[in-house]
Design a protein around this motif. Structure first.
Motif, mmCIF file in Angstrom:
data_model
loop_
_atom_site.group_PDB
_atom_site.id
_atom_site.type_symbol
_atom_site.label_atom_id
_atom_site.label_comp_id
_atom_site.label_asym_id
_atom_site.label_seq_id
_atom_site.Cartn_x
_atom_site.Cartn_y
_atom_site.Cartn_z
ATOM 1 N N LEU A 216 0.827 -1.201 0.000
ATOM 2 C CA LEU A 216 0.000 0.000 0.000
ATOM 3 C C LEU A 216 0.862 1.252 0.000
ATOM 4 C CD1 LEU A 216 -2.677 -0.908 2.723
ATOM 5 C CD2 LEU A 216 -2.881 -1.152 0.250
ATOM 6 N N ALA A 217 0.420 2.230 -0.754
ATOM 7 C CA ALA A 217 1.026 3.561 -0.694
ATOM 8 C C ALA A 217 0.170 4.441 0.220
ATOM 9 C CB ALA A 217 1.111 4.168 -2.093
ATOM 10 N N ASN A 218 0.790 5.495 0.733
ATOM 11 C CA ASN A 218 0.077 6.505 1.528
ATOM 12 C C ASN A 218 -0.523 5.924 2.808
ATOM 13 O OD1 ASN A 218 0.631 8.286 -0.604
ATOM 14 N ND2 ASN A 218 -1.314 7.828 -1.599
ATOM 15 N N VAL A 219 0.253 5.129 3.510
ATOM 16 C CA VAL A 219 -0.168 4.650 4.825
ATOM 17 C C VAL A 219 0.298 5.662 5.868
ATOM 18 C CG1 VAL A 219 -0.002 2.820 6.542
ATOM 19 C CG2 VAL A 219 -0.051 2.248 4.102
ATOM 20 N N LEU A 220 -0.645 6.196 6.630
ATOM 21 C CA LEU A 220 -0.342 7.217 7.635
ATOM 22 C C LEU A 220 -0.720 6.712 9.013
ATOM 23 C CD1 LEU A 220 -1.690 10.395 5.789
ATOM 24 C CD2 LEU A 220 0.610 9.402 5.707
ATOM 25 N N LEU A 221 -0.155 7.351 10.023
ATOM 26 C CA LEU A 221 -0.412 6.977 11.410
ATOM 27 C C LEU A 221 -1.142 8.097 12.123
ATOM 28 C CD1 LEU A 221 3.083 5.476 12.327
ATOM 29 C CD2 LEU A 221 1.026 4.229 11.617
ATOM 30 N N ASP A 222 -2.154 7.712 12.883
ATOM 31 C CA ASP A 222 -2.919 8.644 13.704
ATOM 32 C C ASP A 222 -3.047 8.025 15.096
ATOM 33 O OD1 ASP A 222 -4.609 10.601 14.679
ATOM 34 O OD2 ASP A 222 -6.391 9.856 13.639
ATOM 35 N N PRO A 223 -1.958 8.027 15.862
ATOM 36 C CA PRO A 223 -1.946 7.299 17.136
ATOM 37 C C PRO A 223 -2.964 7.808 18.144
ATOM 38 C CG PRO A 223 0.011 8.684 16.915
ATOM 39 C CD PRO A 223 -0.669 8.680 15.576
ATOM 40 N N GLY A 224 -3.336 9.066 18.054
ATOM 41 C CA GLY A 224 -4.317 9.622 18.981
ATOM 42 C C GLY A 224 -5.738 9.583 18.473
#
Length: 278
Positions: A216-224
């Motif tokens: 996958l491209a454009n995998v982002l993290l939003d831990p909160g």
């Protein structure tokens, strides 16, 4: 707001609005028909079942080529695959048939259905206006890449329509729908797909992607889980569909099938094409 939480359950606001409209219709129908002791509850339930069946069958017929590869998925209505106009036609047909067979039912049913539609329209309009005022465009939430670099959704758009999927590795429906989204990312090159992991670190996300052999491209993290709060959804998976100007076109709570995703993307293209031509 896309959903509300009742204990461990996440209920879609659209479903709650429909339930409220049915209660209004039932109440008004009861008031109009009380002198003749006529209720419209059974008729409304029959109308609802007919609407759901017709809307589902027409949707399946429309996207049959997609369903052909997984015929059992036709029975899984959790993918949200319904054609609204077909449901409206079917419900109207049941109402006319009931009114024709039982003339005393006509007035209570007419007033009840009218009141329900007006209530639904008013509630839906108010919710839409509130959501538009609260979320004029892409959420300005701080996210990070898997490499730890800060970014935002606006930086990923690049003037294209965007599909934003909120997911987590522990979420079974997220895992089931991920191959469908991965295939769409490879095929739909004119659409930017973003996968915003909710509440996990890069190690957990990478471990899942590696185990599933998902490129996958454009995998982002939003831990909160700030993105989920910003768009008003605590349910996973949630998928958002934005046009090229960054305006929210549609949403989907729950697992996407190949057919339901194709339907949403078709709507996104229809919304985007006029902008592209200008």
């Amino acid at each position: 707001m896309l959903n509300v939480n009742l204990g461990p359950f996440a209920l879609q606001v659209s479903h709650l609005l429909l339930l409220a409209a049915l209660l209004v219709a039932t109440g008004v129908g009861h008031l109009v028909g009380r002198q003749q002791q006529i209720g419209i509850g059974n008729s409304l339930i029959d109308m609802l079942w007919a609407a759901l069946l017709a809307a589902r069958l027409v949707f399946i017929a429309t996207w049959f080529e997609v369903y052909r590869n997984a015929p059992w998925s036709m029975l899984d209505i959790r993918d949200g695959g319904f054609t609204p106009w077909a449901g409206l036609v079917a419900a109207s047909g049941v109402a006319l048939w009931r009114g024709w067979r039982r003339p005393p039912l006509r007035q209570p049913l007419l007033w009840g259905v009218t009141a329900g539609l007006l209530a639904w329209g008013a509630m839906f309009g108010v919710m839409g206006a509130l959501d538009k005022a609260a979320k004029p465009g892409l959420p300005t939430v701080a996210l990070t890449t898997l490499a730890g670099e800060p970014t935002q959704l606006a930086a990923m758009a690049k003037g294209k329509p965007m599909v934003v999927n909120l997911w987590a590795s522990w979420c079974p429906p997220c895992r089931r729908e991920m191959p469908v989204l991965a295939a769409a990312q490879q095929q739909e090159t004119q659409v930017t797909f973003v996968f915003a992991n909710q509440g996990e670190d890069s190690a957990a996300a990478l471990r899942y992607l590696s185990a599933g052999q998902l490129n996958l491209a454009n995998v982002l993290l939003d831990p909160g889980t700030a993105l989920g709060r910003a768009i008003g959804s605590t349910a996973l998976p949630t998928t958002l569909f934005y046009d090229a100007s960054g305006q929210l076109v549609d949403t989907h709570l729950g697992e996407l099938s190949a057919a339901s995703l194709a339907s949403k993307l078709n709507q996104l293209r229809t919304r985007t094409d006029p902008l592209t031509k200008e």
